[in-house]
Design a protein around this motif. Sequence first.
Motif, PDB file in Angstrom:
ATOM      1  N   ASN A   1       1.512  -0.380   6.538  1.00 46.28           N
ATOM      2  CA  ASN A   1       2.762   0.295   6.418  1.00 46.28           C
ATOM      3  C   ASN A   1       3.723  -0.090   7.404  1.00 46.28           C
ATOM      4  O   ASN A   1       4.979  -0.215   7.174  1.00 46.28           O
ATOM      5  CB  ASN A   1       2.465   1.627   6.820  1.00 46.28           C
ATOM      6  CG  ASN A   1       1.772   2.444   5.633  1.00 46.28           C
ATOM      7  OD1 ASN A   1       1.704   2.035   4.463  1.00 46.28           O
ATOM      8  ND2 ASN A   1       0.886   3.365   6.080  1.00 46.28           N
TER       9      ASN A   1
ATOM     10  N   ILE B   1       0.871   8.739  14.451  1.00 47.46           N
ATOM     11  CA  ILE B   1       0.758   8.291  12.863  1.00 47.46           C
ATOM     12  C   ILE B   1       1.740   8.936  12.208  1.00 47.46           C
ATOM     13  O   ILE B   1       2.314  10.094  12.386  1.00 47.46           O
ATOM     14  CB  ILE B   1      -0.476   8.264  12.540  1.00 47.46           C
ATOM     15  CG1 ILE B   1      -1.003   9.701  12.302  1.00 47.46           C
ATOM     16  CG2 ILE B   1      -1.675   7.429  13.177  1.00 47.46           C
ATOM     17  CD1 ILE B   1      -2.441   9.913  11.783  1.00 47.46           C
TER      18      ILE B   1
ATOM     19  N   ASP C   1       0.902   7.098   6.958  1.00 48.22           N
ATOM     20  CA  ASP C   1      -0.268   6.539   7.298  1.00 48.22           C
ATOM     21  C   ASP C   1      -1.378   7.679   7.367  1.00 48.22           C
ATOM     22  O   ASP C   1      -2.648   7.095   6.820  1.00 48.22           O
ATOM     23  CB  ASP C   1      -0.088   6.543   8.928  1.00 48.22           C
ATOM     24  CG  ASP C   1       0.972   5.395   9.511  1.00 48.22           C
ATOM     25  OD1 ASP C   1       1.177   4.314   8.704  1.00 48.22           O
ATOM     26  OD2 ASP C   1       1.351   5.461  10.397  1.00 48.22           O
TER      27      ASP C   1
ATOM     28  N   SER D   1      -4.010   1.177   7.830  1.00 51.69           N
ATOM     29  CA  SER D   1      -3.099   1.773   7.246  1.00 51.69           C
ATOM     30  C   SER D   1      -1.855   1.540   7.785  1.00 51.69           C
ATOM     31  O   SER D   1      -0.699   1.176   7.153  1.00 51.69           O
ATOM     32  CB  SER D   1      -3.194   3.229   6.685  1.00 51.69           C
ATOM     33  OG  SER D   1      -4.312   3.541   5.622  1.00 51.69           O
ATOM     34  N   GLN D   2      -1.838   1.691   9.193  1.00 51.81           N
ATOM     35  CA  GLN D   2      -0.682   1.552  10.124  1.00 51.81           C
ATOM     36  C   GLN D   2      -0.357   0.194   9.993  1.00 51.81           C
ATOM     37  O   GLN D   2       0.964  -0.140   9.827  1.00 51.81           O
ATOM     38  CB  GLN D   2      -1.087   1.966  11.266  1.00 51.81           C
ATOM     39  CG  GLN D   2      -0.892   3.432  11.676  1.00 51.81           C
ATOM     40  CD  GLN D   2      -1.189   3.845  13.173  1.00 51.81           C
ATOM     41  OE1 GLN D   2      -2.206   3.327  13.703  1.00 51.81           O
ATOM     42  NE2 GLN D   2      -0.344   4.394  13.783  1.00 51.81           N
TER      43      GLN D   2
END
Length: 339
Positions: free
Chosen positions: A196, A266, A270, A192-193
């Motif tokens: 994003n 995060i 995230d 997800s990081q």
Amino acid sequence: MPRKTLLAAAAFAVAFTTAAVASQGASAADLVRLGNLKFAHYGAVSYMKEIAGKYDLKIEERVFPKGIDILPAIVAGEIDVAASAVDAAIAGRASGVPIYAVAGFAKGGARIVARPGAGIKSIADLKGRKVATPRGGAQELILLAELAKHGLSWSDRSGKDVQIVYMAYADMNQALLAGSIDAMSQSEPQSSQAINKGFGVEVIKPYDTELGEPVRSLVITEEFYTRKRDVAERLVRCFVEATATFIANPDLAEKYVREQMFKGQITSQDFKDAIGNSPYSYDISVHHVQVTTDMMQKFGVGRMDNPPKAADWVKLDLLEKAKAATKAGDVKATAVKTN
């Protein structure tokens, strides 16, 4: 003896007795040594230590790079309970590590992510590319299952349709950002990081093979299960309450994971994206563990000479008892909702 002396002696006796009782109470907590990983969906397992006192437990947590890295510590007698992907637990059991799977604590938690602009929009587009994955983990098994489903060959050397590059979880995002790999089979919240932050795009959440959504397992040693039964029961009840708490209170789950586990590394988005792809849960099944075992054997993940039968080492009695005691069945295990 003077009255004042008697009163002083009595007060001392009461104070001494109170202190002794308090000391005994403080030392009554049973020590449990936990092996855990630093991923968003491992948060409820980590949170157990925050409520352990309620169950007369003291949980000491030790964080490892990968689930399979915990196995030597279990063999050495340094760990009583561990959180890991099912495949790592299976590989450990196959190699003689004396463990039982007693619960599941998350499902999903994987994503195949590619470099933006690489033209990779499907698994078929991975042909001729370099794809990173950790060796021996759920992400490797999922990746190989997807490649096989789409008729692609692979090797960690050139000459096949896809070249596998084995890397640690912590290194894959940097490699994707640097352009030294074309795609990765990554865990959460790292996948997800990458998305994003703009240096990764989702190719697929790889849950459309026979394996389905991979489940993470909570395992305890055989000795802990058989010789410390009361402690094991309290531990699983603690786990179920911690999980139910995170499911029912997503804000608490986010705060704990972001601040305590990741120390602010995060973002809120995230976390939400990660848990949206790896919801907290309690459950695991003999069937899922057996399917995972069969697929590991098929693709050579874990290199098992004698793959274990799931029915021999998946023990769900403690989980069912804990769920009944804590009424966890009333809390549906669903993902944290995003805004």
